[in-house]
Design a protein around this motif. Structure first.
Motif, PDB file in Angstrom:
ATOM      1  N   MET A   1       0.901  -1.172  -0.055  1.00  0.00           N
ATOM      2  CA  MET A   1      -0.086  -0.045  -0.067  1.00  0.00           C
ATOM      3  C   MET A   1       0.916   1.263   0.020  1.00  0.00           C
ATOM      4  N   SER A   2       0.673   1.994  -0.832  1.00  0.00           N
ATOM      5  CA  SER A   2       1.628   3.146  -1.069  1.00  0.00           C
ATOM      6  C   SER A   2       1.153   4.286  -0.235  1.00  0.00           C
ATOM      7  N   GLU A   3       2.091   5.312   0.143  1.00  0.00           N
ATOM      8  CA  GLU A   3       1.631   6.499   1.080  1.00  0.00           C
ATOM      9  C   GLU A   3       0.411   7.475   0.497  1.00  0.00           C
ATOM     10  N   HIS A   4       0.081   7.555  -0.552  1.00  0.00           N
ATOM     11  CA  HIS A   4      -0.853   8.303  -1.160  1.00  0.00           C
ATOM     12  C   HIS A   4      -2.324   7.371  -0.706  1.00  0.00           C
ATOM     13  N   ASP A   5      -2.193   5.978  -0.872  1.00  0.00           N
ATOM     14  CA  ASP A   5      -3.406   5.230  -0.479  1.00  0.00           C
ATOM     15  C   ASP A   5      -3.813   5.240   1.100  1.00  0.00           C
ATOM     16  N   LYS A   6      -2.542   5.205   1.613  1.00  0.00           N
ATOM     17  CA  LYS A   6      -2.877   5.531   3.267  1.00  0.00           C
ATOM     18  C   LYS A   6      -3.525   6.779   3.496  1.00  0.00           C
ATOM     19  N   ILE A   7      -2.977   7.659   3.096  1.00  0.00           N
ATOM     20  CA  ILE A   7      -3.588   9.205   3.437  1.00  0.00           C
ATOM     21  C   ILE A   7      -5.107   9.173   2.699  1.00  0.00           C
ATOM     22  N   ALA A   8      -5.317   8.716   1.471  1.00  0.00           N
ATOM     23  CA  ALA A   8      -6.725   8.586   1.261  1.00  0.00           C
ATOM     24  C   ALA A   8      -7.586   7.891   2.287  1.00  0.00           C
ATOM     25  N   LEU A   9      -7.109   6.654   2.787  1.00  0.00           N
ATOM     26  CA  LEU A   9      -7.681   5.919   3.462  1.00  0.00           C
ATOM     27  C   LEU A   9      -8.068   6.543   4.882  1.00  0.00           C
ATOM     28  N   GLN A  10      -7.062   7.299   5.343  1.00  0.00           N
ATOM     29  CA  GLN A  10      -7.388   8.136   6.500  1.00  0.00           C
ATOM     30  C   GLN A  10      -8.331   9.062   6.401  1.00  0.00           C
ATOM     31  N   ALA A  11      -8.216   9.895   5.191  1.00  0.00           N
ATOM     32  CA  ALA A  11      -9.143  11.021   5.006  1.00  0.00           C
ATOM     33  C   ALA A  11     -10.548  10.389   4.890  1.00  0.00           C
ATOM     34  N   ALA A  12     -10.925   9.116   4.300  1.00  0.00           N
ATOM     35  CA  ALA A  12     -12.111   8.723   4.124  1.00  0.00           C
ATOM     36  C   ALA A  12     -12.767   8.107   5.582  1.00  0.00           C
ATOM     37  N   ARG A  13     -11.614   7.727   6.602  1.00  0.00           N
ATOM     38  CA  ARG A  13     -12.091   7.649   7.774  1.00  0.00           C
ATOM     39  C   ARG A  13     -12.398   8.635   8.525  1.00  0.00           C
ATOM     40  N   LYS A  14     -11.825   9.633   8.312  1.00  0.00           N
ATOM     41  CA  LYS A  14     -11.914  10.844   9.034  1.00  0.00           C
ATOM     42  C   LYS A  14     -13.350  11.507   8.762  1.00  0.00           C
ATOM     43  N   ARG A  15     -13.618  11.523   7.320  1.00  0.00           N
ATOM     44  CA  ARG A  15     -14.968  12.090   6.765  1.00  0.00           C
ATOM     45  C   ARG A  15     -16.147  11.252   7.676  1.00  0.00           C
ATOM     46  N   GLN A  16     -15.782   9.699   7.583  1.00  0.00           N
ATOM     47  CA  GLN A  16     -16.745   8.787   8.006  1.00  0.00           C
ATOM     48  C   GLN A  16     -17.277   9.136   9.640  1.00  0.00           C
ATOM     49  N   LEU A  17     -16.135   9.547  10.260  1.00  0.00           N
ATOM     50  CA  LEU A  17     -16.239   9.822  11.710  1.00  0.00           C
ATOM     51  C   LEU A  17     -16.921  11.081  12.069  1.00  0.00           C
ATOM     52  N   ILE A  18     -16.564  12.036  11.381  1.00  0.00           N
ATOM     53  CA  ILE A  18     -17.137  13.364  11.328  1.00  0.00           C
ATOM     54  C   ILE A  18     -18.615  13.095  11.146  1.00  0.00           C
ATOM     55  N   ALA A  19     -19.037  12.439   9.954  1.00  0.00           N
ATOM     56  CA  ALA A  19     -20.352  12.203   9.728  1.00  0.00           C
ATOM     57  C   ALA A  19     -21.211  11.622  10.706  1.00  0.00           C
ATOM     58  N   GLU A  20     -20.275  10.450  11.415  1.00  0.00           N
ATOM     59  CA  GLU A  20     -21.244   9.928  12.435  1.00  0.00           C
ATOM     60  C   GLU A  20     -21.413  10.749  13.629  1.00  0.00           C
ATOM     61  N   GLY A  21     -20.431  11.430  13.976  1.00  0.00           N
ATOM     62  CA  GLY A  21     -20.536  12.595  14.806  1.00  0.00           C
ATOM     63  C   GLY A  21     -21.612  13.525  14.671  1.00  0.00           C
ATOM     64  N   GLU A  22     -21.951  13.935  13.477  1.00  0.00           N
ATOM     65  CA  GLU A  22     -22.717  14.815  13.198  1.00  0.00           C
ATOM     66  C   GLU A  22     -24.241  14.165  13.421  1.00  0.00           C
ATOM     67  N   LEU A  23     -24.416  13.035  12.942  1.00  0.00           N
ATOM     68  CA  LEU A  23     -25.405  12.236  13.060  1.00  0.00           C
ATOM     69  C   LEU A  23     -25.842  12.215  14.541  1.00  0.00           C
ATOM     70  N   TYR A  24     -24.707  11.903  15.508  1.00  0.00           N
ATOM     71  CA  TYR A  24     -25.066  11.566  16.721  1.00  0.00           C
ATOM     72  C   TYR A  24     -25.700  13.025  17.670  1.00  0.00           C
ATOM     73  N   ARG A  25     -25.017  14.058  17.104  1.00  0.00           N
ATOM     74  CA  ARG A  25     -25.394  15.440  17.477  1.00  0.00           C
ATOM     75  C   ARG A  25     -26.621  15.714  17.221  1.00  0.00           C
ATOM     76  N   VAL A  26     -27.119  15.301  16.005  1.00  0.00           N
ATOM     77  CA  VAL A  26     -28.482  15.527  15.473  1.00  0.00           C
ATOM     78  C   VAL A  26     -29.656  14.648  16.208  1.00  0.00           C
ATOM     79  N   SER A  27     -29.134  13.362  16.663  1.00  0.00           N
ATOM     80  CA  SER A  27     -30.101  12.597  17.020  1.00  0.00           C
ATOM     81  C   SER A  27     -30.263  12.957  18.661  1.00  0.00           C
ATOM     82  N   ILE A  28     -29.377  13.515  19.242  1.00  0.00           N
ATOM     83  CA  ILE A  28     -29.250  14.099  20.666  1.00  0.00           C
ATOM     84  C   ILE A  28     -30.280  15.364  20.595  1.00  0.00           C
ATOM     85  N   VAL A  29     -30.376  16.360  19.783  1.00  0.00           N
ATOM     86  CA  VAL A  29     -31.278  17.317  19.398  1.00  0.00           C
ATOM     87  C   VAL A  29     -32.649  16.864  19.264  1.00  0.00           C
ATOM     88  N   HIS A  30     -32.744  15.810  18.392  1.00  0.00           N
ATOM     89  CA  HIS A  30     -33.958  15.105  18.056  1.00  0.00           C
ATOM     90  C   HIS A  30     -34.541  14.718  19.425  1.00  0.00           C
TER      91      HIS A  30
END
Length: 112
Positions: A1-30
């Motif tokens: 796995m190249s360095e570029h693939d690792k960075i892309a994988l980390q960025a995708a995981r970071k976007r997923q975690l941010i989306a899950e956090g936003e969903l969690y905050r919205v569910s708390i408000v709801h």
């Protein structure tokens, strides 16, 4: 796995975690909005009335049926009366009247 693939994988995981956090905050408000709505006196009273009509609705409706009344048609009047009692802080006198009426009905039923 190249360095570029690792960075892309980390960025995708970071976007997923941010989306899950936003969903969690919205569910708390709801959930807070649902709870505040459920704790309003009108909603609690409506829930109690639905429970009462569910348990005793058939029996009361069968008593009212010969007169042409239906429990659903009487509910707006009952809700208005209960709302008036609650607004005017007449709960204790109303409970006293209900207790007196229950005792009188039991006495009359036992007498006959």
């Amino acid at each position: 796995m190249s360095e570029h693939d690792k960075i892309a994988l980390q960025a995708a995981r970071k976007r997923q975690l941010i989306a899950e956090g936003e969903l969690y905050r919205v569910s708390i408000v709801h959930a807070r909005a649902n709870l505040s709505h459920a704790l309003r006196p009108e909603t609690v009273l409506q829930g109690v009335m639905h429970t009462v009509t569910g348990f005793a609705g058939h029996r009361v409706e069968s008593l009212l049926a010969p007169g042409g009344f239906r429990l659903q048609s009487l509910m707006p009047y009952a809700m208005t009366a209960l709302s008036f009692i609650g607004r005017k802080k007449l709960v204790k006198p109303a409970l006293g009247l209900v207790a007196i009426a229950a005792v009188a009905a039991a006495w009359l039923r036992r007498k006959h």
